[in-house]
Write an enzyme that holds these catalytic residues in place. Structure first.
Site, PDB file in Angstrom:
ATOM      1  N   GLU A   1       7.636  17.696 -22.098  1.00  0.00           N
ATOM      2  CA  GLU A   1       6.329  17.132 -22.389  1.00  0.00           C
ATOM      3  C   GLU A   1       5.041  18.130 -22.970  1.00  0.00           C
ATOM      4  OE1 GLU A   1       1.827  15.596 -22.413  1.00  0.00           O
ATOM      5  OE2 GLU A   1       2.919  17.286 -21.242  1.00  0.00           O
ATOM      6  N   GLU A   2       5.180  19.390 -21.961  1.00  0.00           N
ATOM      7  CA  GLU A   2       4.259  20.321 -22.495  1.00  0.00           C
ATOM      8  C   GLU A   2       4.357  20.888 -23.823  1.00  0.00           C
ATOM      9  OE1 GLU A   2       1.753  20.280 -20.934  1.00  0.00           O
ATOM     10  OE2 GLU A   2       1.654  19.591 -18.645  1.00  0.00           O
TER      11      GLU A   2
ATOM     12  N   ASP B   1       0.888  -1.148   0.031  1.00  0.00           N
ATOM     13  CA  ASP B   1       0.128  -0.126   0.139  1.00  0.00           C
ATOM     14  C   ASP B   1       1.034   1.351  -0.007  1.00  0.00           C
ATOM     15  OD1 ASP B   1      -1.747   1.885   0.584  1.00  0.00           O
ATOM     16  OD2 ASP B   1      -2.881   1.125   2.299  1.00  0.00           O
ATOM     17  N   ILE B   2       0.919   1.988  -1.100  1.00  0.00           N
ATOM     18  CA  ILE B   2       1.612   3.071  -1.063  1.00  0.00           C
ATOM     19  C   ILE B   2       1.246   4.345  -0.186  1.00  0.00           C
ATOM     20  CG2 ILE B   2       2.355   5.111  -2.666  1.00  0.00           C
ATOM     21  CD1 ILE B   2       4.021   2.382  -3.255  1.00  0.00           C
TER      22      ILE B   2
ATOM     23  N   HIS C   1       5.633  12.706 -16.807  1.00  0.00           N
ATOM     24  CA  HIS C   1       6.695  14.213 -17.034  1.00  0.00           C
ATOM     25  C   HIS C   1       6.543  14.965 -15.973  1.00  0.00           C
ATOM     26  CE1 HIS C   1       3.174  17.121 -17.400  1.00  0.00           C
ATOM     27  NE2 HIS C   1       2.573  16.003 -18.184  1.00  0.00           N
TER      28      HIS C   1
ATOM     29  N   ASP D   1      -4.370   8.660  -4.014  1.00  0.00           N
ATOM     30  CA  ASP D   1      -4.061   7.362  -3.460  1.00  0.00           C
ATOM     31  C   ASP D   1      -4.177   5.975  -4.073  1.00  0.00           C
ATOM     32  OD1 ASP D   1      -3.237   5.572  -0.987  1.00  0.00           O
ATOM     33  OD2 ASP D   1      -5.111   6.248   0.103  1.00  0.00           O
TER      34      ASP D   1
ATOM     35  N   HIS E   1      -3.235  23.449 -16.652  1.00  0.00           N
ATOM     36  CA  HIS E   1      -2.508  24.311 -17.209  1.00  0.00           C
ATOM     37  C   HIS E   1      -2.951  25.837 -16.807  1.00  0.00           C
ATOM     38  CE1 HIS E   1      -1.359  21.386 -20.853  1.00  0.00           C
ATOM     39  NE2 HIS E   1      -1.122  21.150 -19.928  1.00  0.00           N
TER      40      HIS E   1
ATOM     41  N   ASP F   1      -1.411   3.538  -5.529  1.00  0.00           N
ATOM     42  CA  ASP F   1      -1.464   2.033  -4.949  1.00  0.00           C
ATOM     43  C   ASP F   1      -1.575   1.094  -6.371  1.00  0.00           C
ATOM     44  OD1 ASP F   1      -1.334   2.804  -2.560  1.00  0.00           O
ATOM     45  OD2 ASP F   1      -3.669   2.366  -2.146  1.00  0.00           O
TER      46      ASP F   1
HETATM   47  N1  TRP Z   1      -0.315  16.668 -20.216  1.00  0.00           N
HETATM   48  C1  TRP Z   1      -1.301  16.177 -21.013  1.00  0.00           C
HETATM   49  C2  TRP Z   1      -1.477  17.557 -21.921  1.00  0.00           C
HETATM   50  O1  TRP Z   1      -1.194  18.535 -21.522  1.00  0.00           O
HETATM   51  C3  TRP Z   1      -2.584  16.073 -20.192  1.00  0.00           C
HETATM   52  C4  TRP Z   1      -3.506  15.038 -20.871  1.00  0.00           C
HETATM   53  C5  TRP Z   1      -4.629  15.493 -21.462  1.00  0.00           C
HETATM   54  C6  TRP Z   1      -3.550  13.685 -20.827  1.00  0.00           C
HETATM   55  N2  TRP Z   1      -5.366  14.398 -21.799  1.00  0.00           N
HETATM   56  C7  TRP Z   1      -4.719  13.267 -21.638  1.00  0.00           C
HETATM   57  C8  TRP Z   1      -2.830  12.779 -20.532  1.00  0.00           C
HETATM   58  C9  TRP Z   1      -4.907  12.135 -21.792  1.00  0.00           C
HETATM   59  C10 TRP Z   1      -2.836  11.534 -20.806  1.00  0.00           C
HETATM   60  C11 TRP Z   1      -4.036  11.079 -21.431  1.00  0.00           C
HETATM   61  O2  TRP Z   1      -2.206  17.322 -22.973  1.00  0.00           O
HETATM   62 ZN    ZN Z   2       0.665  16.370 -18.422  1.00  0.00          ZN
END
Ligand code: TRP
Ligand code: ZN
Ligand code: CA
Length: 443
Positions: free
Chosen positions: A176-177, A48-49, A130, A307, A292, A311
């Site tokens: 990622e963004e 259990d985390i 990310h 949570d 965002h 897990d």
């Molecule tokens: N980081 C993703 C983004 O900014 C967030 C996101 C939107 C996402 N839809 C998703 C992540 C679906 C996983 C699956 O676009």
């Molecule tokens: Zn994201």
């Protein structure tokens, strides 16, 4: 235990008939796959985390953003400080860490890769999240949540001194963004031989949304079922993740032919009334109204979702990482604890925990059933897979013979092997009674 059957079909129970679930997993009733690799650990249950630990990581990421102009975005000081924090935690816990740098938009970006020493390096289970935010805010749900969740799962691997059969790898992605720049860089940097060693990649991008949903990536059936099974065990409904295939770091892995899965608690889409009915929260509002935005702070987290999903990360790592690729043919999992079947009453179940296997169940799964009963025609018998799918083994019939001592063959190839299988038995006719004496699954 045994029961004594008296004249007239009366069954005398000699000991408690309905056992607490834990008692159904009597160790003596489980056969371990004999062919598990020697280094593989006996398959302890996933831990259990502690959500408090995950939240402590989020508090740290929040303070990093606060100290660095309010964000942790690519090219900003808050991103590198985030990397340093996560790396420090992993180094202290015994991981082998590496920074992978690249240039994007005139600034240096980094991925952090952490390998847990040991396991079969040609069968890699990888999880990732990310670590960058948008410039508008601190990015605590997007994606501090996934970053903190996989970090705490990694630390749990270390605390357990886990010796998985497979090799475990963790990745924190940069940029990622701006279009999954870091994860694309990582996948491109791998030789095709190294790519093919990654058996599964699991992505966690937003797992603590304040008005949460429980979405499971539907890209790969077995990985989808793994998470569905986990949540069905908690009694939490899930839906397939449809908000944006290709919108996060699993996408470059999927494009490279690696099977992918993951969890998502929702971003800017609106929760429907039906979703609010099953998950709680507020319909007509976004899953994350701070998506965002500057308000994606430590306050922008639903602790219950965080949570449960944390897990689930540990559950996936333990299940996939400790499993052999397929159970050796002939592996038997059995429950020999008696379960009384109430006369003309509610269905009862007996559970068998299948561990140490990954992948799907066989097309010819043998279900051995030993039921003592004075009129078997009363009995309806089902096999219930870990994700709740039900296979009818026997219907009620006009059949006055006693007992069911039969081996059924079920095409279970659509089911993930690992998890809790159940035999469900209902007596639908008055007068005659009996009990489940034992049952077993043979792979
Ligand atoms: N980081 C993703 C983004 O900014 C967030 C996101 C939107 C996402 N839809 C998703 C992540 C679906 C996983 C699956 O676009
Ligand atoms: Zn994201
Ligand atoms: Ca009956």
């Amino acid at each position: 235990m045994r029961r004594t059957t008296l004249a007239g079909g009366t069954v005398v129970t000699l000991a408690a008939t309905l056992l607490a679930p834990a008692a159904l997993f009597a160790p003596a009733a489980q056969a371990r796959p004999a062919a598990a690799p020697p280094a593989a650990q006996a398959l302890a249950a996933a831990p259990d985390i502690p959500v408090a630990n995950v939240k402590a990581h989020l508090a740290k990421l929040q303070s990093i953003a606060t100290a660095n102009g309010g964000n942790r975005a690519h090219g900003k000081a808050g991103y590198k400080a985030s990397i340093d924090y996560v790396k420090g935690q992993l180094d202290a816990a015994g991981f082998t860490t590496a920074l992978q740098s690249y240039t994007y938009g005139g600034a240096t970006g980094w991925n952090l890769i952490a390998d847990w020493p040991g396991g079969d390096a040609s069968h890699v289970v990888m999880v990732g999240a990310h670590l960058d935010s948008v410039t508008a805010g601190p990015g605590i749900n997007d994606d501090g949540s996934g970053s903190a969740g996989i970090l705490e799962a990694a630390l749990a691997v270390s605390r357990a001194a886990l010796q998985p059969a497979k090799h475990l790898r963790f990745g924190w992605w940069g940029t990622e963004e701006a279009g999954m720049v870091g994860s694309k860089n990582y996948v491109n940097s791998l030789s095709s031989a190294d790519r093919s060693k990654i058996e599964s990649y699991l992505n966690f991008d937003m797992i603590g949304s304040p008005n949460p949903g429980y979405f499971v990536y539907d890209d790969d059936t077995a990985l989808d079922q793994l998470f569905q099974g986990y949540f069905s065990g908690l009694g939490v409904a899930t839906e397939p993740e449809t908000e944006g295939d290709g919108r996060s770091d699993h996408s470059p892995f999927k494009n490279a032919g690696i099977r992918v899965g993951g969890l998502f608690s929702g971003a800017d889409y609106i929760k429907t009334a039906a979703q609010a009915a099953k998950w709680g929260g507020t319909s007509g509002q976004a899953f994350d109204r701070c998506y965002h935005a500057s308000c994606d702070t430590s306050a922008n987290i639903n602790d219950t979702a965080l949570d449960r999903m944390s897990d689930a990360i540990a559950y996936a790592l333990w299940t996939l990482g400790t499993g052999t690729t397929t159970p050796p043919a002939g592996t038997v999992f059995e429950n020999t604890t008696d379960v009384a079947i109430p006369d003309n009453g509610a269905a009862v179940t007996s559970s068998v925990a299948v561990t140490g296997v990954s992948g799907n169940a066989p097309a010819a799964l043998k279900v051995g059933v030993d039921i003592k009963h004075t009129w078997r025609g009363d009995l309806v018998i089902d096999l219930v897979a870990p994700d709740g799918s039900t296979y009818r083994l026997k219907s009620s019939a006009n059949d006055s013979a006693p007992n069911v001592l039969t081996t059924y063959t079920v095409n279970a190839s659509a089911e993930l092997a690992a998890g809790t299988w159940k035999l469900k038995v209902q007596d639908v006719g008055p007068q005659d009674t009996g009990y489940i004496d034992s049952w077993k699954l043979t792979f």
